[in-house]
Scaffold this active site. Structure first.
Site, PDB file in Angstrom:
ATOM      1  N   CYS A  89      13.321   6.096   8.649  1.00  0.00           N
ATOM      2  CA  CYS A  89      12.586   5.402   7.583  1.00  0.00           C
ATOM      3  C   CYS A  89      11.330   6.211   7.277  1.00  0.00           C
ATOM      4  O   CYS A  89      11.267   7.398   7.621  1.00  0.00           O
ATOM      5  CB  CYS A  89      12.285   3.952   7.976  1.00  0.00           C
ATOM      6  SG  CYS A  89      11.251   3.769   9.446  1.00  0.00           S
ATOM      7  N   ARG A 129      11.369  -0.297  10.177  1.00  0.00           N
ATOM      8  CA  ARG A 129      12.821  -0.410   9.970  1.00  0.00           C
ATOM      9  C   ARG A 129      13.656   0.430  10.923  1.00  0.00           C
ATOM     10  O   ARG A 129      14.597  -0.076  11.541  1.00  0.00           O
ATOM     11  CB  ARG A 129      13.176  -0.050   8.523  1.00  0.00           C
ATOM     12  CG  ARG A 129      12.646  -1.032   7.508  1.00  0.00           C
ATOM     13  CD  ARG A 129      12.691  -0.464   6.100  1.00  0.00           C
ATOM     14  NE  ARG A 129      11.800   0.668   5.950  1.00  0.00           N
ATOM     15  CZ  ARG A 129      11.693   1.430   4.878  1.00  0.00           C
ATOM     16  NH1 ARG A 129      12.473   1.190   3.843  1.00  0.00           N
ATOM     17  NH2 ARG A 129      10.828   2.418   4.819  1.00  0.00           N
ATOM     18  N   ASP A 184      11.134  -2.493   2.620  1.00  0.00           N
ATOM     19  CA  ASP A 184      10.176  -2.134   3.661  1.00  0.00           C
ATOM     20  C   ASP A 184       9.312  -3.326   4.044  1.00  0.00           C
ATOM     21  O   ASP A 184       8.497  -3.783   3.241  1.00  0.00           O
ATOM     22  CB  ASP A 184       9.292  -0.989   3.147  1.00  0.00           C
ATOM     23  CG  ASP A 184       8.528  -0.330   4.264  1.00  0.00           C
ATOM     24  OD1 ASP A 184       8.357  -0.980   5.321  1.00  0.00           O
ATOM     25  OD2 ASP A 184       8.114   0.822   4.089  1.00  0.00           O
TER      26      ASP A 184
HETATM   27  P1  4NP Z   1       8.752   1.820   7.955  1.00  0.00           P
HETATM   28  O1  4NP Z   1       7.520   1.045   7.282  1.00  0.00           O
HETATM   29  O2  4NP Z   1       8.996   3.034   7.090  1.00  0.00           O
HETATM   30  O3  4NP Z   1       9.876   0.844   7.921  1.00  0.00           O
HETATM   31  O4  4NP Z   1       8.303   2.174   9.356  1.00  0.00           O
HETATM   32  C1  4NP Z   1       6.286   1.640   6.978  1.00  0.00           C
HETATM   33  C2  4NP Z   1       5.360   1.807   7.961  1.00  0.00           C
HETATM   34  C3  4NP Z   1       4.115   2.356   7.650  1.00  0.00           C
HETATM   35  C4  4NP Z   1       3.831   2.723   6.346  1.00  0.00           C
HETATM   36  C5  4NP Z   1       4.790   2.562   5.355  1.00  0.00           C
HETATM   37  C6  4NP Z   1       6.014   2.027   5.673  1.00  0.00           C
HETATM   38  N1  4NP Z   1       2.550   3.272   6.021  1.00  0.00           N
HETATM   39  O5  4NP Z   1       2.256   3.416   4.810  1.00  0.00           O
HETATM   40  O6  4NP Z   1       1.783   3.606   6.938  1.00  0.00           O
END
Ligand code: 4NP
Length: 155
Positions: A10, A16, A126
């Site tokens: 991800c 995720r 997300d």
């Molecule tokens: P992930 O979610 O891609 O599912 O781990 C996110 C976690 C952090 C961030 C964006 C999406 N961020 O902008 O830091």
């Protein structure tokens, strides 16, 4: 027997893809197949390298009886396409970044939702933005189950 090596990907590798990694590993373990799978996860960004999972992911895994211990966030590495048999993206941005790094390899690099067309999602939203970790769990569980069925039915 040859092991199946799977990397879930991800953006941040705290919401995720860690959930997918731990849910898939749990399903594999429940099926008595831990010996034939190597499962990991990574983020395209590296923004959270060295951190634990998001609290929402930890909470959801624990609620489902899945031990979330032992996780450290990391970034996708050059050479991961040689190291893994399947690199499974959560959304279109993850897929585009993986294809930029490794080229289009549709048999190896694809989205989790490609495995569950009947669910009606074309990506895993997300929860960093939606806050809906129940939705994440529902989708990664269904996708992981479909992946496990697909990989064990061809053997
Ligand atoms: P992930 O979610 O891609 O599912 O781990 C996110 C976690 C952090 C961030 C964006 C999406 N961020 O902008 O830091």
């Amino acid at each position: 027997m040859k092991k199946h090596k799977i990397l879930f990907v991800c953006l941040g590798n705290i919401c995720r893809s860690p959930m997918a990694e731990y849910v898939f590993r749990h399903q594999v373990s429940q099926s008595g197949l831990s010996d034939i799978f190597i499962t990991s996860s990574a983020g395209t960004s590296g923004w959270h390298n060295g951190e634990n999972m998001h609290q929402g992911t930890l909470k959801k895994l624990k609620q489902q009886g899945i031990d979330p211990s032992g996780f450290t966030s990391s970034q996708v590495q050059p050479g991961d396409d040689d190291k893994y048999d399947y690199i499974i993206a959560m959304d279109n941005n993850n897929l585009a970044e993986l294809e930029r790094l490794f080229g289009k390899q549709p048999n190896k690099i694809f989205k989790l939702t490609d495995l569950i067309p009947e669910i009606g999602y074309t990506y895993v939203p997300d929860p960093w933005h939606t806050g809906d970790f129940d939705e994440t769990f529902r989708l990664v569980s269904a996708g992981s189950q479909a992946l496990l069925e697909q990989l064990t039915s061809v053997d």
